[in-house]
Design a protein around this motif. Structure first.
Motif, PDB file in Angstrom:
ATOM      1  N   VAL A  89       0.854  -1.183   0.000  1.00 58.60           N
ATOM      2  CA  VAL A  89       0.000   0.000   0.000  1.00 58.60           C
ATOM      3  C   VAL A  89       0.896   1.240   0.000  1.00 58.60           C
ATOM      4  N   VAL A  90       0.805   2.035  -1.060  1.00 60.40           N
ATOM      5  CA  VAL A  90       1.696   3.191  -1.214  1.00 60.40           C
ATOM      6  C   VAL A  90       1.089   4.385  -0.478  1.00 60.40           C
ATOM      7  N   THR A  91       1.729   4.734   0.645  1.00 57.64           N
ATOM      8  CA  THR A  91       1.178   5.717   1.576  1.00 57.64           C
ATOM      9  C   THR A  91       1.821   7.098   1.429  1.00 57.64           C
ATOM     10  N   LYS A  92       2.624   7.282   0.391  1.00 59.77           N
ATOM     11  CA  LYS A  92       3.308   8.574   0.178  1.00 59.77           C
ATOM     12  C   LYS A  92       2.316   9.729   0.241  1.00 59.77           C
ATOM     13  N   THR A  93       2.739  10.798   0.835  1.00 60.16           N
ATOM     14  CA  THR A  93       1.986  12.047   1.060  1.00 60.16           C
ATOM     15  C   THR A  93       0.937  11.914   2.172  1.00 60.16           C
ATOM     16  N   PHE A 143      10.697   1.074  -0.439  1.00 59.06           N
ATOM     17  CA  PHE A 143      11.002   2.368  -1.052  1.00 59.06           C
ATOM     18  C   PHE A 143      10.802   2.213  -2.555  1.00 59.06           C
ATOM     19  N   VAL A 144       9.869   3.009  -3.133  1.00 64.13           N
ATOM     20  CA  VAL A 144       9.505   2.823  -4.539  1.00 64.13           C
ATOM     21  C   VAL A 144       9.871   4.027  -5.412  1.00 64.13           C
ATOM     22  N   GLY A 145      10.483   5.052  -4.836  1.00 63.94           N
ATOM     23  CA  GLY A 145      10.708   6.280  -5.591  1.00 63.94           C
ATOM     24  C   GLY A 145      12.088   6.389  -6.202  1.00 63.94           C
ATOM     25  N   GLU A 193      -7.345  10.151  -3.824  1.00 63.75           N
ATOM     26  CA  GLU A 193      -6.497  10.913  -4.749  1.00 63.75           C
ATOM     27  C   GLU A 193      -5.524  11.777  -3.950  1.00 63.75           C
ATOM     28  N   ARG A 194      -4.256  11.783  -4.383  1.00 65.83           N
ATOM     29  CA  ARG A 194      -3.273  12.647  -3.723  1.00 65.83           C
ATOM     30  C   ARG A 194      -3.388  14.063  -4.261  1.00 65.83           C
ATOM     31  N   PRO A 195      -3.060  15.059  -3.426  1.00 69.54           N
ATOM     32  CA  PRO A 195      -2.987  16.415  -3.961  1.00 69.54           C
ATOM     33  C   PRO A 195      -1.912  16.457  -5.040  1.00 69.54           C
ATOM     34  N   VAL A 222       2.083  -5.832  -6.105  1.00 67.92           N
ATOM     35  CA  VAL A 222       1.392  -4.690  -6.694  1.00 67.92           C
ATOM     36  C   VAL A 222       1.521  -3.514  -5.729  1.00 67.92           C
ATOM     37  N   ARG A 223       1.682  -2.322  -6.293  1.00 69.66           N
ATOM     38  CA  ARG A 223       1.929  -1.123  -5.484  1.00 69.66           C
ATOM     39  C   ARG A 223       0.735  -0.178  -5.657  1.00 69.66           C
ATOM     40  N   ILE A 224      -0.139  -0.141  -4.631  1.00 66.24           N
ATOM     41  CA  ILE A 224      -1.416   0.548  -4.805  1.00 66.24           C
ATOM     42  C   ILE A 224      -1.553   1.699  -3.806  1.00 66.24           C
ATOM     43  N   GLY A 225      -1.779   2.888  -4.327  1.00 73.26           N
ATOM     44  CA  GLY A 225      -1.968   4.057  -3.481  1.00 73.26           C
ATOM     45  C   GLY A 225      -3.395   4.589  -3.534  1.00 73.26           C
ATOM     46  N   ARG A 226      -3.716   5.276  -4.637  1.00 76.88           N
ATOM     47  CA  ARG A 226      -4.963   6.053  -4.723  1.00 76.88           C
ATOM     48  C   ARG A 226      -6.226   5.238  -4.487  1.00 76.88           C
ATOM     49  N   ALA A 227      -6.261   4.011  -4.956  1.00 80.03           N
ATOM     50  CA  ALA A 227      -7.490   3.216  -4.822  1.00 80.03           C
ATOM     51  C   ALA A 227      -7.799   2.922  -3.357  1.00 80.03           C
ATOM     52  N   GLY A 251       2.134  -3.003 -11.438  1.00 78.35           N
ATOM     53  CA  GLY A 251       0.720  -2.822 -11.181  1.00 78.35           C
ATOM     54  C   GLY A 251       0.494  -1.751 -10.140  1.00 78.35           C
ATOM     55  N   MET A 252      -0.290  -0.750 -10.543  1.00 79.08           N
ATOM     56  CA  MET A 252      -0.670   0.361  -9.673  1.00 79.08           C
ATOM     57  C   MET A 252      -2.202   0.459  -9.740  1.00 79.08           C
ATOM     58  N   THR A 253      -2.769   1.531  -9.198  1.00 79.72           N
ATOM     59  CA  THR A 253      -4.228   1.654  -9.157  1.00 79.72           C
ATOM     60  C   THR A 253      -4.880   1.414 -10.516  1.00 79.72           C
ATOM     61  N   ASP A 254      -4.322   1.972 -11.586  1.00 81.02           N
ATOM     62  CA  ASP A 254      -4.994   1.902 -12.882  1.00 81.02           C
ATOM     63  C   ASP A 254      -4.659   0.659 -13.693  1.00 81.02           C
ATOM     64  N   LEU A 292      12.474  -7.938 -10.649  1.00 76.69           N
ATOM     65  CA  LEU A 292      12.359  -6.759 -11.514  1.00 76.69           C
ATOM     66  C   LEU A 292      11.122  -5.941 -11.164  1.00 76.69           C
ATOM     67  N   MET A 293      11.230  -4.639 -11.403  1.00 84.73           N
ATOM     68  CA  MET A 293      10.112  -3.723 -11.173  1.00 84.73           C
ATOM     69  C   MET A 293       9.956  -2.812 -12.381  1.00 84.73           C
ATOM     70  N   THR A 294       8.713  -2.430 -12.683  1.00 85.43           N
ATOM     71  CA  THR A 294       8.508  -1.388 -13.676  1.00 85.43           C
ATOM     72  C   THR A 294       7.281  -0.544 -13.346  1.00 85.43           C
ATOM     73  N   VAL A 295       7.247   0.643 -13.917  1.00 86.72           N
ATOM     74  CA  VAL A 295       6.059   1.502 -13.953  1.00 86.72           C
ATOM     75  C   VAL A 295       5.650   1.521 -15.419  1.00 86.72           C
ATOM     76  N   ALA A 296       4.429   1.111 -15.724  1.00 89.88           N
ATOM     77  CA  ALA A 296       4.014   1.040 -17.120  1.00 89.88           C
ATOM     78  C   ALA A 296       4.146   2.414 -17.778  1.00 89.88           C
TER      79      ALA A 296
HETATM   80  C1  LIG Z   1       2.796   6.466  -6.319  1.00 93.69           C
HETATM   81  C2  LIG Z   1       3.344   5.191  -6.830  1.00 93.69           C
HETATM   82  C3  LIG Z   1       2.540   4.040  -6.873  1.00 93.69           C
HETATM   83  C4  LIG Z   1       1.083   4.020  -6.479  1.00 93.69           C
HETATM   84  O1  LIG Z   1       0.345   4.635  -7.517  1.00 93.69           O
HETATM   85  P1  LIG Z   1      -1.247   4.750  -7.469  1.00 93.69           P
HETATM   86  O2  LIG Z   1      -1.599   5.158  -8.841  1.00 93.69           O
HETATM   87  O3  LIG Z   1      -1.572   5.745  -6.418  1.00 93.69           O
HETATM   88  O4  LIG Z   1      -1.786   3.395  -7.127  1.00 93.69           O
HETATM   89  C5  LIG Z   1       3.141   2.870  -7.312  1.00 93.69           C
HETATM   90  N1  LIG Z   1       4.435   2.835  -7.700  1.00 93.69           N
HETATM   91  C6  LIG Z   1       5.219   3.914  -7.677  1.00 93.69           C
HETATM   92  C7  LIG Z   1       6.641   3.811  -8.137  1.00 93.69           C
HETATM   93  C8  LIG Z   1       4.695   5.132  -7.244  1.00 93.69           C
HETATM   94  O5  LIG Z   1       5.488   6.220  -7.231  1.00 93.69           O
END
Ligand SMILES: *Cc1c(COP(=O)(O)O)cnc(C)c1O
Length: 235
Positions: free
Chosen positions: A36-40, A83-85, A230-232, A221-226, A205-208, A168-172
């Protein structure tokens, strides 16, 4: 609705999406770790999530991530911190002193620093090599190494004393169908496992796009917004 109820609802929706995606793919939901991505969001949300059964949380910024972990630990709450950033080289050692897992190892210059930070804290840190799967020729500034650089980077992580290669990790990429990017990640993961059989994890895999990620074999899977809302907009 209380914040706890909001988070309980968001979690139930996401756990249901994961269960359905696993059923569709013929996979066991136990193979998929929800980070669960809790950033912000505040440490108080992390504490509520922990009470609701969340074991793994993700953060993308130093020092925000370390502060939250310290705050939760002071309250006796033990979670796994991912740490995902994007990582600046000069912060890598500080991050590996508190992160259990780093998903964003995208260049060899980070490896020695991450290992040093982990070793000086007396711990071993799980690392994902982050790959940039955008098909465009021009660099986008997005994080991730080129697919051709995965093998060398993986070898460097394996050779580092205080790091363990998870996978391995990716952001689509924004300009591509996530299915195509995740299929490519799966191919790269198979190739990686020929050299490093224990590096079986796939963080995608993220929210979308969590459904296509699970269909392609994601283990994390790394899920924040769902879950948190929504983050500011980015500051
Ligand atoms: C913010 C973030 C997520 C979560 O994204 P959501 O769209 O909020 O689910 C996942 N991975 C990375 C690398 C992110 O920075």
């Amino acid at each position: 609705m209380s914040r706890e109820d909001e988070l309980r609802h968001g979690l139930a929706v996401v756990r249901d999406r994961i269960a359905r995606a696993c059923a569709d793919a013929g996979r066991d939901p136990g193979e998929v770790t929800l980070v669960v991505v809790t950033k912000t969001y505040p440490a108080a949300d992390v504490a509520l999530l922990h009470r609701l059964g969340v074991t793994d949380v993700g953060e993308n910024r130093h020092p925000e991530a370390g502060r939250k972990r310290a705050e939760l630990e002071a309250a006796g709450e033990q979670l796994r911190w991912h740490f995902v950033g994007a990582l600046q080289s000069n912060k890598a050692a500080a991050v590996s002193a508190y992160a259990d897992t780093v998903h964003s190892v995208d260049r060899v210059a980070l490896v020695a620093r991450l290992s040093r930070g982990a070793a000086s804290a007396g711990r071993t840190v799980d690392c994902f090599v982050q790959v940039d799967l955008a098909t465009h020729a021009a660099p986008t500034g997005r994080a991730g190494c080129a697919p051709a650089d995965v093998a060398a980077l993986a070898d460097a992580v394996v050779a580092a004393d205080a790091l363990r290669l998870a996978g391995l990790m990716t952001v689509a990429p924004l300009d591509e169908r996530p299915q195509d990017a995740f299929a490519e990640l799966t191919r790269l993961s198979s190739a990686l496992r020929r050299d490093h059989p224990s590096a079986v994890a796939v963080s995608a895999g993220m929210t979308d796009d969590l459904e296509p990620a699970i269909a392609a074999g994601a283990t994390h899977v790394r899920i924040g917004r769902a879950i948190l809302g929504e983050r500011p907009p980015l500051r």
